[in-house]
Structure formats: structure tokens, C-alpha cells
Design a protein around this motif. Sequence first.
Motif, PDB file in Angstrom:
ATOM      1  N   CYS A 139       4.107 -26.766 -19.680  1.00 41.00           N
ATOM      2  CA  CYS A 139       5.400 -27.336 -19.274  1.00 41.00           C
ATOM      3  C   CYS A 139       5.809 -28.459 -20.219  1.00 41.00           C
ATOM      4  O   CYS A 139       6.960 -28.541 -20.642  1.00 41.00           O
ATOM      5  CB  CYS A 139       5.345 -27.844 -17.833  1.00 41.00           C
ATOM      6  N   ARG A 180       9.572 -27.804 -20.003  1.00 44.22           N
ATOM      7  CA  ARG A 180       9.817 -27.020 -18.797  1.00 44.22           C
ATOM      8  C   ARG A 180       9.575 -27.891 -17.574  1.00 44.22           C
ATOM      9  O   ARG A 180       8.722 -28.761 -17.566  1.00 44.22           O
ATOM     10  CB  ARG A 180       8.923 -25.789 -18.782  1.00 44.22           C
ATOM     11  N   ASP A 230       9.311 -24.430 -13.479  1.00 44.29           N
ATOM     12  CA  ASP A 230       8.872 -23.837 -14.738  1.00 44.29           C
ATOM     13  C   ASP A 230      10.024 -23.303 -15.589  1.00 44.29           C
ATOM     14  O   ASP A 230       9.818 -22.503 -16.486  1.00 44.29           O
ATOM     15  CB  ASP A 230       7.840 -22.726 -14.492  1.00 44.29           C
TER      16      ASP A 230
END
Length: 171
Positions: A25, A30, A35
Motif C-alpha cells: 500500500c 494505495r 487498497d
Amino acid sequence: MPAITPWENDEPQFALTDYDRSAACARGRRCSVCDRPMPQGPVWRVVGSAESAAIGEALAAGRPYRNLAPTLEGPGHRACMLYASMVCPYLARPGARRGLSAAEPDEMTEHVVRGTARGTTGAVVGFAEYEYAVTRGRVLFRFLDVVEFLPHDTADTHLEELRAELARSAK
């Protein structure tokens, strides 16, 4: 369920963080909840009582706030963090208590003790940007320049704000 939640025996292990998922991530910018990619610009996170108080005091005094001490908690979209503040039992209520202790406590996780109360306030905070470092055993985040501060005693305070944010993003 948060994108960074580890699984064991086909069961999510809430309140724990999967190192590889957190690192992915961070590297891919993200959201740690859904996500999905986060666009350039502000990111949000939910903070507990001590950090909420420090941010509130800095803003009230007209001082900038930066969490110079890194945290293990990654950033996310505004809607995702508003949502997380309401559905995570520990983040949502001042009397909520931690259900787990840190597996191997150190200076960054020694506060993660089973039974510890969240404290009187929490907040969803927007930051202009974040920095991260992926080390051998953890992913560390620092957040820069507060752009939004939404304190709460109980997170249901954010319900109307979440509805408005979802309506804006649906357009």
C-alpha cells in the motif's frame, strides 16, 4: 475489511497489520482500508486521544503540526478513514479497550496493551502529504501539514460527513 489486515486460518486478524500488505500500500500509494489508489494530494488517517489532543492544541495556537515520531498506521481516502473511525470498535468510542497486545512490544508498540482504553477523543485528520520507509520488519509513516481536523468523542459524529463524502465521490 482493511487492506492491511492479515489472515490466519481463513479468518481476518483485526487489530493486526500485515507487513507485506502495508508495504504494498505504501509503495503503490494505495489506501490502507480499501487498497485502491490514492490520488496526489491530501491523505487521511484516524488518530487516538494523545495525538488528537496534540493536533488540536497546535492548531488552536496557530502552530503547524507534524508527527515527527513515525507511526505504523498507514493513510487512506477521506471516506475510508471516516468509515474506519466508526466501524473499528477501538477507534469509535472513548471507553473502548484494546483486544490484543503487541506481539513483540518495543518503543513504537509498547502502548498496544490489551485492555488499554482509547481515551476521551479521537479524530479523522487530513494531511497534505505523507512519507514512508519500508524497513526489514515494519512500515513506518510520517504525516505532514494538517489540512483537516475532525475530532470526535464518539465517531458517529462523522456519519453526516461520511454520507456527504460518498455522495461527492459518486458523482
